[in-house]
Each structure stands twice: as C-alpha cells, then as structure tokens.
Design an enzyme around this catalytic site. Structure first.
Site, PDB file in Angstrom:
ATOM      1  N   LYS A   9      19.128  -7.628 -10.536  1.00 41.15           N
ATOM      2  CA  LYS A   9      18.119  -8.535 -11.082  1.00 41.15           C
ATOM      3  C   LYS A   9      18.324  -8.714 -12.585  1.00 41.15           C
ATOM      4  CE  LYS A   9      13.107  -9.324 -10.763  1.00 41.15           C
ATOM      5  NZ  LYS A   9      11.838  -8.745 -10.281  1.00 41.15           N
ATOM      6  N   GLU A  63      16.068  -3.104  -7.808  1.00 41.32           N
ATOM      7  CA  GLU A  63      16.861  -4.329  -7.655  1.00 41.32           C
ATOM      8  C   GLU A  63      17.954  -4.343  -8.725  1.00 41.32           C
ATOM      9  OE1 GLU A  63      14.030  -7.749  -6.295  1.00 41.32           O
ATOM     10  OE2 GLU A  63      12.935  -6.505  -7.724  1.00 41.32           O
ATOM     11  N   GLU A 110      13.152  -4.462 -15.146  1.00 39.58           N
ATOM     12  CA  GLU A 110      13.149  -5.362 -13.992  1.00 39.58           C
ATOM     13  C   GLU A 110      13.979  -4.804 -12.841  1.00 39.58           C
ATOM     14  OE1 GLU A 110      11.463  -8.433 -13.515  1.00 39.58           O
ATOM     15  OE2 GLU A 110      10.371  -7.506 -15.173  1.00 39.58           O
TER      16      GLU A 110
END
Length: 389
Positions: free
Chosen positions: A249, A246, A255
């Site tokens: 993010k 992602e 993350e």
C-alpha cells in the site's frame, strides 16, 4: 463495495446499478454471507470527488432498488463509510456538527435514507489519528483505553468520558441529532492502530496496536452492550482494520502496518477476538520505542533486497524530474557520480527528492523500493540530503 469511480454511473442509471449488483452480488449470495453493501469509501473526505458527493445518496438509493429487484434488500443493508473529517466540530462531543458543505446536501438525505431503511451510519473511527493530531493535549493512555485516572466531562451535557473512542463516537451522535436524526444506528466500519511505521511517525508500534485492539475488542464484545455515554447500552457493531499488513500500500509507513497478521499469515501479536482470553495469559509485548518524536536526521534510501534495476531506473528518473536540481550531484563528473551503481544513484535521488518535497506531502516509498534510515549513507565528499526532525 461500489468503487468511488462508479458512484456517478450508479446514481444516474438504474440499469447500470442493476447490472453491477447482478454481477458482483447475486452470484455470491447466500453462499457468501453478505450483510452490508457499501457505496464508495470516505467519499466526503476527497475534495477532488466533489461531483461524486452530490451523487452519493442517489447511488445508495439505486443500489437498494437493485437489491430489491433481486429480492435481497431485506438481507443486505446499504451504507457508505465516512471518515471523522465529515465533522466540522467534534469537541466537546455535544458540539458535534457536520461540515457545512455536506450537512444539508448530503448528510440529511443520507440519514433520511438510513433511517427509512433501518441501516447504519458507517464511520471510520481512529483514535490514533486524533491523538496524533494533538499529542500535547490528548493523553496516549486515554486514546488506548488505558487511562486509569483521566476523564473528561462534557460541559454541555455533564456526560463523563474515560476514553477517546467514546468521545469521538458521541460527537457523531450529537451531529446527527443536530440535524434531526437522533436514532440512526452507528456501525464502526474501521477502527484500529498501526503496529509500525516510518522513523518520522510516532506511536505506531506493536505494543500500542495490541493494547488498543485488545481493549476495543473487550469493550465491543461485552454483553450486555456497554454503548457510549450518550447511548448507554446501544450495541456498536464494528470491524477491526485490518486483517493483514498491506505491504504494497502506498503512502506513509503506517498505511502498511494496521494488520493483525503479516502477509504470510503469521501473527503480528496475539489477540483473541472473542475477548475471553485474560491479559495475563498473553506473551509480554515489546516495549514501545517511538511514543516520542524522533530527533535527528533521516535519509531515504533503496530498501534492502531491492534488485529490480528496471523499477529502480524508473523511480530514479521520476525523482530526478522533480524538485530543484534534485540529481545534479550524481551527474557524470560531479562529486556523487558512480557509474553503473544504480542503487547508489537511486538512494541519492530518493533522499534528495524526499528532503525537498516532504513538506509538500512526498513520502519515502517509491512503490516499495525505498525506506527511511537513520544511518547516514554519505561517503567521502558526497553528502546525501536529509530530513532533520
């Protein structure tokens, strides 16, 4: 998934719950195979949502009533994913205990609901974060299912553990048993390992991510089911987190690096989710380079390829408004001032902001505009602030 911010509304109004299910579930079923409807995400890990805590189980009940109203309750199970910090104690596993602030008021009624509806306790189980919190005492191979001669015997039960994942899952089993629910099934809502991260993060690399995910798939795909020492033979349905990296993010670099695929759809590394492919048939993995903490200085600068002057200007203004004299050296007439060089000014501001506020949780991200570097961006008399590890 019912968003966290709607949980109170759902819990207080059956009509609101019905309308939400009618809009978000009914039109897509059965063409879309919907088997689980989760209410909130790690709600009990967020102290600022405390009012939501007390409304979580009532919301789950209302959602199930709504599913029943549309004749879907036999096909779709209702649950709510929780993080491991819902436990007060997790070691040894037999001491597993839910946090005192949620045990009676949330977990007991939730488990009662899950038991009655034959649903699952959905848990996010990341051995990466457990290892990261105590790298001195937790062996990395033990966290990756790679330990050949490391085991742990629970003094309370005599059960023998050969990997950290089983240990963590069984701590949940014993926590449930402690409050009277020993038979509620567990569903691993999330598990995985980051394939990359920031310079100041350790153990997040392709080698470890591929090793963990290949091994967890091998364990979970074995038939008959292996289970855990406390629940031998019990199936453990699970989701690997996540399909894609992602890349937008926020937060620390890890993350943005849990995916099996890059955002363009290409593989981060090879993996066979059926577990049929033998290890010898995979291409060699790159050797891990960050299993030990980085030692030295790190700066936070504008990332390569960023040329959005408007976004940089906004991020520059924000970072300069934080901390103590964060941007004084780049003011006109000062030693780091460069007129019309916004990338330079923003890089200085990002480094200064991060150096001052990292200990308070600040990250080097700025909505994707910034990145960490070990290359000193200082020039001449202008010395950029840095973080020293």
């Amino acid at each position: 998934m019912v968003p966290n911010e709607l949980i109170i509304n759902v819990s207080l109004s059956q009509s609101f719950s019905d309308k939400w299910v009618l809009k978000n579930v009914v039109p897509f079923h059965p063409e879309t195979k919907i088997r689980y409807l989760l209410v909130g995400n790690e709600v009990l890990s967020q102290p600022d949502l405390k009012l939501t805590w007390w409304n979580l189980v009532p919301a789950m009940r209302n959602i199930r009533v709504s599913l029943k109203r549309y004749n879907l309750y036999k096909k779709i199970k209702v649950g709510s994913p929780l993080a491991m910090d819902v436990l007060e104690t997790s070691f040894p596993p037999s001491n597993g205990t839910f946090r005192n602030d949620v045990s009676n008021r949330v977990m007991k009624p939730m488990l009662q609901f899950l038991n009655r509806t034959k649903s699952f306790l959905f848990m996010d189980v990341y051995t990466y974060f457990a290892w990261l919190s105590d790298t001195k005492n937790i062996n990395l191979d033990y966290a990756l299912f790679e330990s050949k001669n490391i085991s742990y015997t629970d003094p309370g039960t005599g059960l023998v553990y050969t990997n950290l994942f089983d240990q963590m899952v069984d701590s949940i089993v014993f926590a449930m048993k402690r409050i009277g629910y020993s038979d509620v099934r567990i569903f691993i809502a999330e598990t995985g390992w980051p394939n990359g991260g920031d310079v100041d993060q350790i153990g997040c690399n392709v080698y470890n991510a591929a090793t963990y995910n290949r091994n967890i798939v091998k364990k979970l795909a074995t038939k008959p089911a292996i289970g855990t020492p406390a629940r031998p033979g019990w199936p453990l349905p699970s989701f690997i987190f996540s399909l894609y990296n992602e890349n937008q993010k926020p937060g620390p670099g890890t993350e943005r690096h849990f995916g099996l695929l890059y955002p363009n759809g290409s593989n981060v590394y090879e993996i066979d989710l059926t577990a049929e492919k033998k290890e010898v048939h995979y291409e060699p993995l790159p050797k891990p380079e960050n299993n030990e903490p980085y030692k030295g200085k790190i700066w936070c600068v504008v990332a390569d390829g960023v040329n959005n002057k408007t976004a940089l200007g906004e991020a520059l203004a924000y970072s300069c408004s934080q901390g103590n004299k964060t941007c004084d050296p780049i003011q006109p007439g000062k030693k780091c001032y460069k007129q019309d060089f916004i990338v330079w000014q923003a890089s200085y501001a990002f480094s200064s902001y991060w150096a001052q506020l990292r200990s308070s949780g600040a990250t080097c991200f700025f909505n994707g505009l910034a990145t960490q570097t070990t290359k000193d961006p200082s020039f001449g008399h202008c010395k950029f602030p840095s973080v020293t590890l």
